[in-house]
Design a protein around this motif. Sequence first.
Motif, PDB file in Angstrom:
ATOM      1  N   GLU A  14     -18.838  -3.119  -3.543  1.00 54.30           N
ATOM      2  CA  GLU A  14     -17.954  -4.141  -4.112  1.00 54.30           C
ATOM      3  C   GLU A  14     -17.050  -4.721  -3.026  1.00 54.30           C
ATOM      4  N   PHE A  15     -16.622  -3.876  -2.094  1.00 51.05           N
ATOM      5  CA  PHE A  15     -15.714  -4.290  -1.025  1.00 51.05           C
ATOM      6  C   PHE A  15     -16.464  -4.802   0.209  1.00 51.05           C
ATOM      7  N   ARG A  60      -7.680  -2.653   2.677  1.00 52.43           N
ATOM      8  CA  ARG A  60      -7.686  -4.119   2.698  1.00 52.43           C
ATOM      9  C   ARG A  60      -6.278  -4.675   2.913  1.00 52.43           C
ATOM     10  N   LEU A  61      -5.312  -4.134   2.169  1.00 50.48           N
ATOM     11  CA  LEU A  61      -3.936  -4.621   2.253  1.00 50.48           C
ATOM     12  C   LEU A  61      -3.330  -4.395   3.636  1.00 50.48           C
ATOM     13  N   ALA A  71       0.856  -1.190   0.000  1.00 52.62           N
ATOM     14  CA  ALA A  71       0.000   0.000   0.000  1.00 52.62           C
ATOM     15  C   ALA A  71       0.891   1.237   0.000  1.00 52.62           C
ATOM     16  N   ASN A 124      -8.820  -0.613  -1.412  1.00 50.57           N
ATOM     17  CA  ASN A 124      -7.852  -1.693  -1.600  1.00 50.57           C
ATOM     18  C   ASN A 124      -6.654  -1.501  -0.670  1.00 50.57           C
ATOM     19  N   SER A 125      -6.199  -0.266  -0.492  1.00 52.54           N
ATOM     20  CA  SER A 125      -5.105   0.009   0.442  1.00 52.54           C
ATOM     21  C   SER A 125      -5.514  -0.374   1.857  1.00 52.54           C
ATOM     22  N   ASP A 173      -2.170   5.871  -5.683  1.00 52.11           N
ATOM     23  CA  ASP A 173      -1.539   4.574  -5.965  1.00 52.11           C
ATOM     24  C   ASP A 173      -0.095   4.551  -5.484  1.00 52.11           C
ATOM     25  N   ASN A 208      -9.050  -8.621   7.922  1.00 50.51           N
ATOM     26  CA  ASN A 208      -9.581  -8.411   6.580  1.00 50.51           C
ATOM     27  C   ASN A 208     -10.725  -7.402   6.654  1.00 50.51           C
ATOM     28  N   ARG A 236     -11.773   3.058  -5.027  1.00 51.89           N
ATOM     29  CA  ARG A 236     -11.297   1.687  -5.248  1.00 51.89           C
ATOM     30  C   ARG A 236      -9.856   1.535  -4.747  1.00 51.89           C
ATOM     31  N   ILE A 237      -9.013   2.517  -5.044  1.00 55.23           N
ATOM     32  CA  ILE A 237      -7.619   2.467  -4.588  1.00 55.23           C
ATOM     33  C   ILE A 237      -7.554   2.560  -3.066  1.00 55.23           C
TER      34      ILE A 237
END
Length: 126
Positions: free
Chosen positions: A93-94, A58-59, A11, A55-56, A37, A67, A51-52
């Motif tokens: 979506e997440f 999540r990571l 991330a 996702n960060s 990003d 999670n 979305r980015i």
Amino acid sequence: MPKQTVYTSAAPRPMSPISQATRAGGFVYTQGFLGRDLEGRIPPTIAEQARIALNSLRLVLEEAGGNLRDVVNMQVFVTDLAEMAQFNEVFVEFFPEEPPARIGVQVSRLAAGGKVEITAVAYVGQ
């Protein structure tokens, strides 16, 4: 209860002298994630940025041993509440089931010209 700094190179690094997350007991408290990003680029739309950022999140939670299902509370800051519908399309979506409690507020400005910033608290257990 000792605290532990959480960091993953998967991330983006924080832009300020802060941790990506801090684990204290069974809880993980995250930094505010922009839609930036790994190369530092921020795309033009709130959907791409969301979305980015998600996702960060999540990571970093995975690095902390959790999670997205572990998120119990989330704060979402946007520069235009009129774009929340676009954010929500990505959000589901997440978090397709049992989403966390959440607050969304409009702010006048975010770092690096971002349109959205997300921070969360997750319970990952002891």
